[in-house]
Motif scaffolding. Sequence first.
Motif, PDB file in Angstrom:
ATOM      1  N   MET A   1      10.881 -14.485 -14.425  1.00 17.30           N
ATOM      2  CA  MET A   1      11.464 -13.340 -13.743  1.00 17.30           C
ATOM      3  C   MET A   1      12.981 -13.512 -13.618  1.00 17.30           C
ATOM      4  SD  MET A   1       8.985 -11.201 -13.085  1.00 17.30           S
ATOM      5  CE  MET A   1       8.365 -11.681 -14.696  1.00 17.30           C
ATOM      6  N   ASP A   2      13.703 -12.444 -13.845  1.00 16.71           N
ATOM      7  CA  ASP A   2      15.162 -12.482 -13.780  1.00 16.71           C
ATOM      8  C   ASP A   2      15.677 -12.294 -12.361  1.00 16.71           C
ATOM      9  OD1 ASP A   2      15.800 -12.884 -16.481  1.00 16.71           O
ATOM     10  OD2 ASP A   2      15.544 -10.763 -16.939  1.00 16.71           O
ATOM     11  N   ARG A   3      16.892 -12.766 -12.174  1.00 20.27           N
ATOM     12  CA  ARG A   3      17.658 -12.473 -10.963  1.00 20.27           C
ATOM     13  C   ARG A   3      18.719 -11.457 -11.378  1.00 20.27           C
ATOM     14  NH1 ARG A   3      16.850 -15.842  -6.917  1.00 20.27           N
ATOM     15  NH2 ARG A   3      18.962 -15.658  -6.046  1.00 20.27           N
ATOM     16  N   VAL A   4      18.609 -10.233 -10.850  1.00 28.12           N
ATOM     17  CA  VAL A   4      19.445  -9.128 -11.314  1.00 28.12           C
ATOM     18  C   VAL A   4      20.319  -8.640 -10.165  1.00 28.12           C
ATOM     19  CG1 VAL A   4      19.502  -6.894 -12.463  1.00 28.12           C
ATOM     20  CG2 VAL A   4      17.604  -8.466 -12.919  1.00 28.12           C
ATOM     21  N   PHE A   5      21.611  -8.644 -10.381  1.00 25.79           N
ATOM     22  CA  PHE A   5      22.587  -8.146  -9.405  1.00 25.79           C
ATOM     23  C   PHE A   5      22.909  -6.706  -9.772  1.00 25.79           C
ATOM     24  CE2 PHE A   5      26.738  -7.633  -7.413  1.00 25.79           C
ATOM     25  CZ  PHE A   5      26.630  -8.372  -6.237  1.00 25.79           C
ATOM     26  N   VAL A   6      22.660  -5.770  -8.859  1.00 25.90           N
ATOM     27  CA  VAL A   6      22.825  -4.343  -9.136  1.00 25.90           C
ATOM     28  C   VAL A   6      23.904  -3.779  -8.218  1.00 25.90           C
ATOM     29  CG1 VAL A   6      21.723  -2.072  -9.190  1.00 25.90           C
ATOM     30  CG2 VAL A   6      20.412  -4.111  -9.851  1.00 25.90           C
ATOM     31  N   THR A   7      25.018  -3.343  -8.790  1.00 25.49           N
ATOM     32  CA  THR A   7      26.012  -2.650  -7.974  1.00 25.49           C
ATOM     33  C   THR A   7      25.608  -1.180  -7.860  1.00 25.49           C
ATOM     34  OG1 THR A   7      27.513  -1.955  -9.747  1.00 25.49           O
ATOM     35  CG2 THR A   7      27.791  -4.193  -8.885  1.00 25.49           C
ATOM     36  N   GLY A   8      25.918  -0.580  -6.708  1.00 29.85           N
ATOM     37  CA  GLY A   8      25.515   0.801  -6.477  1.00 29.85           C
ATOM     38  C   GLY A   8      24.023   0.927  -6.199  1.00 29.85           C
ATOM     39  N   SER A   9      23.446  -0.076  -5.565  1.00 33.45           N
ATOM     40  CA  SER A   9      21.995  -0.108  -5.350  1.00 33.45           C
ATOM     41  C   SER A   9      21.509   0.950  -4.369  1.00 33.45           C
ATOM     42  CB  SER A   9      21.563  -1.489  -4.851  1.00 33.45           C
ATOM     43  OG  SER A   9      22.319  -1.870  -3.714  1.00 33.45           O
ATOM     44  N   ALA A  10      22.408   1.493  -3.536  1.00 36.61           N
ATOM     45  CA  ALA A  10      22.022   2.581  -2.640  1.00 36.61           C
ATOM     46  C   ALA A  10      22.294   3.941  -3.262  1.00 36.61           C
ATOM     47  CB  ALA A  10      22.762   2.470  -1.302  1.00 36.61           C
ATOM     48  N   GLY A  11      22.813   3.947  -4.479  1.00 32.92           N
ATOM     49  CA  GLY A  11      23.061   5.196  -5.181  1.00 32.92           C
ATOM     50  C   GLY A  11      21.814   5.700  -5.867  1.00 32.92           C
ATOM     51  N   PHE A  12      21.923   6.870  -6.440  1.00 32.47           N
ATOM     52  CA  PHE A  12      20.781   7.551  -7.065  1.00 32.47           C
ATOM     53  C   PHE A  12      20.133   6.687  -8.150  1.00 32.47           C
ATOM     54  CE2 PHE A  12      19.858  11.239 -10.224  1.00 32.47           C
ATOM     55  CZ  PHE A  12      18.511  11.219  -9.915  1.00 32.47           C
ATOM     56  N   ILE A  13      20.904   6.287  -9.142  1.00 31.51           N
ATOM     57  CA  ILE A  13      20.337   5.544 -10.263  1.00 31.51           C
ATOM     58  C   ILE A  13      20.096   4.086  -9.875  1.00 31.51           C
ATOM     59  CG2 ILE A  13      20.765   4.775 -12.626  1.00 31.51           C
ATOM     60  CD1 ILE A  13      22.390   7.426 -12.955  1.00 31.51           C
ATOM     61  N   GLY A  14      21.029   3.496  -9.130  1.00 29.56           N
ATOM     62  CA  GLY A  14      20.859   2.105  -8.712  1.00 29.56           C
ATOM     63  C   GLY A  14      19.607   1.890  -7.881  1.00 29.56           C
ATOM     64  N   PHE A  15      19.291   2.845  -7.020  1.00 33.79           N
ATOM     65  CA  PHE A  15      18.065   2.761  -6.224  1.00 33.79           C
ATOM     66  C   PHE A  15      16.836   2.752  -7.119  1.00 33.79           C
ATOM     67  CE2 PHE A  15      14.688   5.693  -4.737  1.00 33.79           C
ATOM     68  CZ  PHE A  15      14.045   4.841  -3.852  1.00 33.79           C
ATOM     69  N   HIS A  16      16.771   3.691  -8.056  1.00 33.93           N
ATOM     70  CA  HIS A  16      15.593   3.782  -8.926  1.00 33.93           C
ATOM     71  C   HIS A  16      15.456   2.548  -9.812  1.00 33.93           C
ATOM     72  CE1 HIS A  16      13.897   7.795  -8.197  1.00 33.93           C
ATOM     73  NE2 HIS A  16      15.134   8.193  -7.945  1.00 33.93           N
ATOM     74  N   LEU A  17      16.578   2.043 -10.347  1.00 31.64           N
ATOM     75  CA  LEU A  17      16.498   0.850 -11.173  1.00 31.64           C
ATOM     76  C   LEU A  17      16.066  -0.351 -10.338  1.00 31.64           C
ATOM     77  CD1 LEU A  17      16.928  -0.643 -13.858  1.00 31.64           C
ATOM     78  CD2 LEU A  17      19.298  -1.044 -13.118  1.00 31.64           C
ATOM     79  N   SER A  18      16.644  -0.517  -9.159  1.00 36.12           N
ATOM     80  CA  SER A  18      16.273  -1.644  -8.299  1.00 36.12           C
ATOM     81  C   SER A  18      14.796  -1.605  -7.958  1.00 36.12           C
ATOM     82  CB  SER A  18      17.115  -1.624  -7.015  1.00 36.12           C
ATOM     83  OG  SER A  18      18.487  -1.784  -7.303  1.00 36.12           O
ATOM     84  N   ARG A  19      14.284  -0.434  -7.653  1.00 41.96           N
ATOM     85  CA  ARG A  19      12.866  -0.318  -7.310  1.00 41.96           C
ATOM     86  C   ARG A  19      11.991  -0.703  -8.495  1.00 41.96           C
ATOM     87  NH1 ARG A  19      10.501   5.200  -4.732  1.00 41.96           N
ATOM     88  NH2 ARG A  19      11.176   6.030  -6.752  1.00 41.96           N
ATOM     89  N   LEU A  20      12.357  -0.262  -9.693  1.00 39.77           N
ATOM     90  CA  LEU A  20      11.588  -0.619 -10.884  1.00 39.77           C
ATOM     91  C   LEU A  20      11.593  -2.129 -11.106  1.00 39.77           C
ATOM     92  CD1 LEU A  20      10.067   0.044 -13.512  1.00 39.77           C
ATOM     93  CD2 LEU A  20      12.297   0.471 -14.593  1.00 39.77           C
ATOM     94  N   LEU A  21      12.759  -2.752 -10.983  1.00 33.98           N
ATOM     95  CA  LEU A  21      12.854  -4.195 -11.181  1.00 33.98           C
ATOM     96  C   LEU A  21      12.034  -4.957 -10.147  1.00 33.98           C
ATOM     97  CD1 LEU A  21      16.674  -4.392 -11.934  1.00 33.98           C
ATOM     98  CD2 LEU A  21      14.860  -4.934 -13.553  1.00 33.98           C
TER      99      LEU A  21
END
Length: 337
Positions: A1-21
């Motif tokens: 499993m990866d450790r993924v740092f997501v900027t803009g995680s409270a934004g529209f796309i960042g939220f959806h990507l973070s949830r998927l990961l």
Amino acid sequence: MDRVFVTGSAGFIGFHLSRLLLEEGHAVHGYDGMTDYYDVALKRDRHALLHRHDGFAATEAMLEDAAALDAAIDAFAPDVIVHLAAQAGVRYSLENPRAYVEANVVGTFNVMEAARRRKVRHLLIASTSSVYGANEEMPFRETDKADTPLTIYAATKKATEAMSHAYAHLHDLPTTLFRFFTVYGPWGRPDMAPILFASAIAAGRPINVFNHGEMYRDFTYVDDLVRAIRLLIDVPPVRPASPAEVPAGDSLSPVAPWRVVNIGNSDKVRLTDFIDAIEEHMELKAVRNLLPIQPGDVPATWADATLLQRLTGYRPQTGFRDGVARFVAWYRDYYGR
């Protein structure tokens, strides 16, 4: 499993990507400035859903704060950085261009510096279809020239593409840029057309329809978009041994482990048809205020997603009518209208 740092995680796309990961079992550290460009409560509600996962933590700070960004990245020690945070909004860039330079250029530089220092396996950065600017030949291909941006927003995104190429070349930093087309769906930004339209229709207010409705957009459902990003994480570009090794139609740089990829539905949809679909699912009619095209707008966008499919075996496929039905269901549930 990866450790993924997501900027803009409270934004529209960042939220959806973070949830998927997170649903896949990856550890995710979000970074978001919680700026008040639009309703901060919506951003906090998105983060609250992410915090339900044990694998999620977040830092609240601005991209321009290099010390805070470095500290968060060093503490998390990511394998991958996905940089989605930005000052968004084409029309707002006409009013406050300085905000775009600070967030999108200076902020992205700080992310690239941290990625270089940490030697991450893959840096992925959001760009935009707006970089195609005044190009008229469609569908847009990644190998097309993109030298005629029409807004400061587009210009700052083009600048980040150029800066990231230099970093990839100088530091052998595998970097993928993705050019988003018109993204929509649940948890969308309130300044974007779908929520503006739905809110006005629900309240009986007129909606502004620019270019008298003769606008065409490659509407891309958000779940399709983040699925594409997720798959691209696993395809870091490799510096070719010679320019002759770059496959035809590939945007891979001949001198760097760098590539730009369109993520779009590969289908241009007339704006009035999109509005018709919102009306149908809201069971209400819109009062349409037909206006000329605005400065910086283009009458049409349309992606060629062949490269995405070649790299990942995937291409977005949600039809706009199905996507609008899901968006309206979420809108009614969240806003109670």
